[in-house]
Write an enzyme that holds these catalytic residues in place. Structure first.
Site, PDB file in Angstrom:
ATOM      1  N   ALA A 191      -6.019  -5.886  -3.452  1.00  0.00           N
ATOM      2  CA  ALA A 191      -7.551  -5.118  -2.441  1.00  0.00           C
ATOM      3  C   ALA A 191      -8.414  -6.011  -2.103  1.00  0.00           C
ATOM      4  O   ALA A 191      -8.930  -6.329  -1.499  1.00  0.00           O
ATOM      5  CB  ALA A 191      -7.726  -4.159  -2.645  1.00  0.00           C
ATOM      6  N   SER A 240      -5.459   1.344 -11.221  1.00  0.00           N
ATOM      7  CA  SER A 240      -3.941   0.065 -10.642  1.00  0.00           C
ATOM      8  C   SER A 240      -4.609  -0.908 -10.680  1.00  0.00           C
ATOM      9  O   SER A 240      -5.568  -0.973 -10.446  1.00  0.00           O
ATOM     10  CB  SER A 240      -4.053   1.471  -9.851  1.00  0.00           C
ATOM     11  OG  SER A 240      -3.679   0.609  -8.377  1.00  0.00           O
ATOM     12  N   ALA A 241      -3.331  -1.891 -10.863  1.00  0.00           N
ATOM     13  CA  ALA A 241      -3.448  -3.860 -10.468  1.00  0.00           C
ATOM     14  C   ALA A 241      -3.731  -3.276  -9.280  1.00  0.00           C
ATOM     15  O   ALA A 241      -4.334  -4.582  -8.997  1.00  0.00           O
ATOM     16  CB  ALA A 241      -1.669  -3.397 -11.007  1.00  0.00           C
ATOM     17  N   LYS A 242      -3.553  -2.400  -8.292  1.00  0.00           N
ATOM     18  CA  LYS A 242      -3.620  -2.976  -6.652  1.00  0.00           C
ATOM     19  C   LYS A 242      -5.168  -3.445  -5.885  1.00  0.00           C
ATOM     20  O   LYS A 242      -5.524  -3.397  -5.392  1.00  0.00           O
ATOM     21  CB  LYS A 242      -3.132  -1.759  -5.979  1.00  0.00           C
ATOM     22  CG  LYS A 242      -2.052  -1.511  -6.274  1.00  0.00           C
ATOM     23  CD  LYS A 242      -1.156  -2.510  -5.692  1.00  0.00           C
ATOM     24  CE  LYS A 242       0.656  -2.173  -5.320  1.00  0.00           C
ATOM     25  NZ  LYS A 242       1.065  -3.654  -4.499  1.00  0.00           N
ATOM     26  N   ASP A 243      -6.630  -3.135  -7.203  1.00  0.00           N
ATOM     27  CA  ASP A 243      -7.602  -3.282  -7.072  1.00  0.00           C
ATOM     28  C   ASP A 243      -7.630  -4.791  -6.968  1.00  0.00           C
ATOM     29  O   ASP A 243      -8.569  -4.504  -5.981  1.00  0.00           O
ATOM     30  CB  ASP A 243      -8.125  -2.922  -7.980  1.00  0.00           C
ATOM     31  CG  ASP A 243      -8.870  -1.747  -8.484  1.00  0.00           C
ATOM     32  OD1 ASP A 243      -8.491  -0.446  -7.516  1.00  0.00           O
ATOM     33  OD2 ASP A 243      -9.535  -0.989  -8.640  1.00  0.00           O
TER      34      ASP A 243
END
Ligand SMILES: Cc1ncc(COP(=O)(O)O)c(C=O)c1O
Length: 477
Positions: A70, A64-67
């Site tokens: 993070a 996902s884009a959230k890497d």
């Protein structure tokens, strides 16, 4: 060879043995650089005047884009001295951000503790544990200021473990991740010819970060937010919806409306049906929020010119939503798809038109009002719904039943003036408007009435006598 105290992801961490190879030095180096792919097989998209391309964030290591945020939030915390070697990260999350944090934490040697409610699907807990994270589960059915609540537990653990709490909703490094990576990638991948960028917004990190970078390069680039109907970003009051990961009931720190040219509300139904269609026709498995963004992007691309390049941001994969968006039974139960021709909807069609709008009672109305409403409409049950129509399924909090009210008032006549929420019974079982009548008949063997859902919203109450009248009408031809 890299020195022992240099951790993966650091520029000094170069191993001469990898020189000339295409071996990434660590999984951290694989965050970002996601592909941009043209969509062209879906009929509506084939006929578009402009080019529609998808930024596929599924190819990030965590899917996902959230890497991206993070990594950026952890690196910034290290620089700012908020996270020391061997330290602990605590975050209330059950989703993609948790996966991203766990991956970076594994590589850089941190302990991760995620706090979530007992409403979370067991696979999500297993997923985070698989990355070596610890998971603390809190009861969902407590008040926000109860010490057992998920926010309070996260607060206490952060304090006790002297942990770093990234807090993606307030952390300025969340949008910065997209200024530094996603924005430049889009500019380069389109050779500076991108004209429109369409994305869903949750923390607003992605849309704001990309907008900051692209508007700096070319202020004419149109930034479009896709938003679930009901969310505050598109003017809603924060009422519930079913699409996950996007929309909010408050404005996060990265909300920068001056950067957005347009905000398009999209219904749950359109989001889910688009996700299913795109997955089938393009061979790109996307989730409900990806479907929402594509639905908005199609609207934008229809109005764009032949030289325009519209980019839609797909934040994650449909794999995380197999038990919802891609489960036919779940979809049919919410009234998003039809299973048959002669289904529950056919019974509703034969009823008196006076029953066309949903009869309901608000939890704050009195029992006397509920009784009068049932009597004047000739019905024996009413769903109890918060707010005003059109309701979301999650705004139904219970039901009142004529027989049960009669028994209660017989025992205690003062209940007549009490509020409905104090005496209501459990919610009526739900059936989708497109589900088989056979299913409704079976459910009515034990339930006095069913709540019919259409497009994820309560449509009507179905009773045994409705079904009998329908059978009678069919028999009479
Ligand atoms: C699953 C999911 N999480 C989060 C987001 C939103 O990203 P952000 O939090 O950067 O606004 C999206 C956007 O589409 C999403 O689909």
């Amino acid at each position: 060879m890299a020195a022992a105290d240099v951790r993966p992801g650091e520029p000094a961490d170069l191993d001469p043995r990898l020189e000339g190879t295409h071996i990434a030095n660590s999984v951290i180096d694989l965050i970002g650089h996601t592909p941009l792919v043209r969509m062209r097989r879906t009929m509506e998209i084939e006929q578009l005047p402009s080019v529609l391309a998808m930024k596929m964030e599924t190819t990030n290591p965590g899917g996902s884009a959230k890497d991206r945020p993070a990594l950026e939030m952890i690196l910034a915390a290290e620089r700012e001295g908020l996270l020391k070697p061997g330290g602990t990260i605590v975050e209330p999350t059950s989703g993609n951000t948790g996966v991203g944090l766990a991956i970076v934490a594994a590589q850089r040697g941190y302990r991760c503790v995620f706090v979530m409610t007992d409403k979370v699907a067991p696979e999500k807990i297993s997923l985070l544990k698989a990355y070596g994270a610890e998971v603390v589960v809190c009861p969902v059915a407590v008040e926000p200021d109860d010490p057992q609540s998920y926010y309070k537990v996260a607060e206490r653990l952060t304090h006790e473990l002297e942990a770093f709490r990234p807090n993606q909703y307030a952390n300025p490094h969340n949008p910065v991740a997209h200024v530094k990576t996603t924005g430049p990638e889009l500019w380069e991948q389109t050779a500076g010819r991108i004209t429109h960028f369409v994305a869903g917004a949750g923390t607003c990190g992605s849309i704001t970060g990309v907008a900051r970078y692209l508007k700096e390069k070319n202020p004419d680039i149109q930034i479009v937010a896709a938003d679930p109907e009901g969310s505050v970003f598109s003017g809603g009051s924060g009422r519930p919806y079913l699409v996950e990961g996007v929309g909010e009931d408050f404005f996060p720190a990265a909300w920068e409306p001056d950067l957005y040219d347009r905000i398009i509300p999209i219904s749950d139904e359109e989001s889910f049906l688009t996700a299913r269609r795109i997955s089938e026709t393009e061979g790109i498995l996307i989730g409900g929020s990806g479907g929402m963004a594509v639905a908005a992007a199609i609207q934008v691309a229809k109005e764009a010119g032949p030289d325009d390049i519209v980019v839609v941001f797909n934040p994650d994969s449909g794999r995380g939503y197999l038990s919802r968006v891609f489960d036919d039974e779940w979809m049919a139960n919410f009234g998003f798809i039809r299973e048959c021709d002669q289904c529950v909807g056919a019974v509703l069609d034969t009823r008196s038109p006076t029953l066309d709008s949903l009869l309901y009672v608000n939890p704050a109305e009195t029992v006397r009002v509920a009784i009068e409403r049932m009597r004047s409409n000739g019905v024996s049950q009413l769903p109890v719904c918060k707010n005003t129509p059109p309701f979301a399924a999650a705004e139904v909090s219970g039901a009142v039943d004529e027989l049960e009210l009669m028994e209660s008032i017989y025992r205690d006549p003062s209940l007549m003036e009490t509020t409905v929420e104090k005496v209501m019974g459990p919610k009526l079982p739900t059936v989708g408007v497109g589900q088989k009548l056979e299913l409704a008949v079976r459910m009515l063997e034990t339930a006095p009435a069913l709540l019919v859902l259409s497009g994820g919203r309560p449509l009507s109450v179905l009773t045994r006598s409705d079904v009998l009248s329908y059978f009678e009408a069919v028999a009479d031809g």
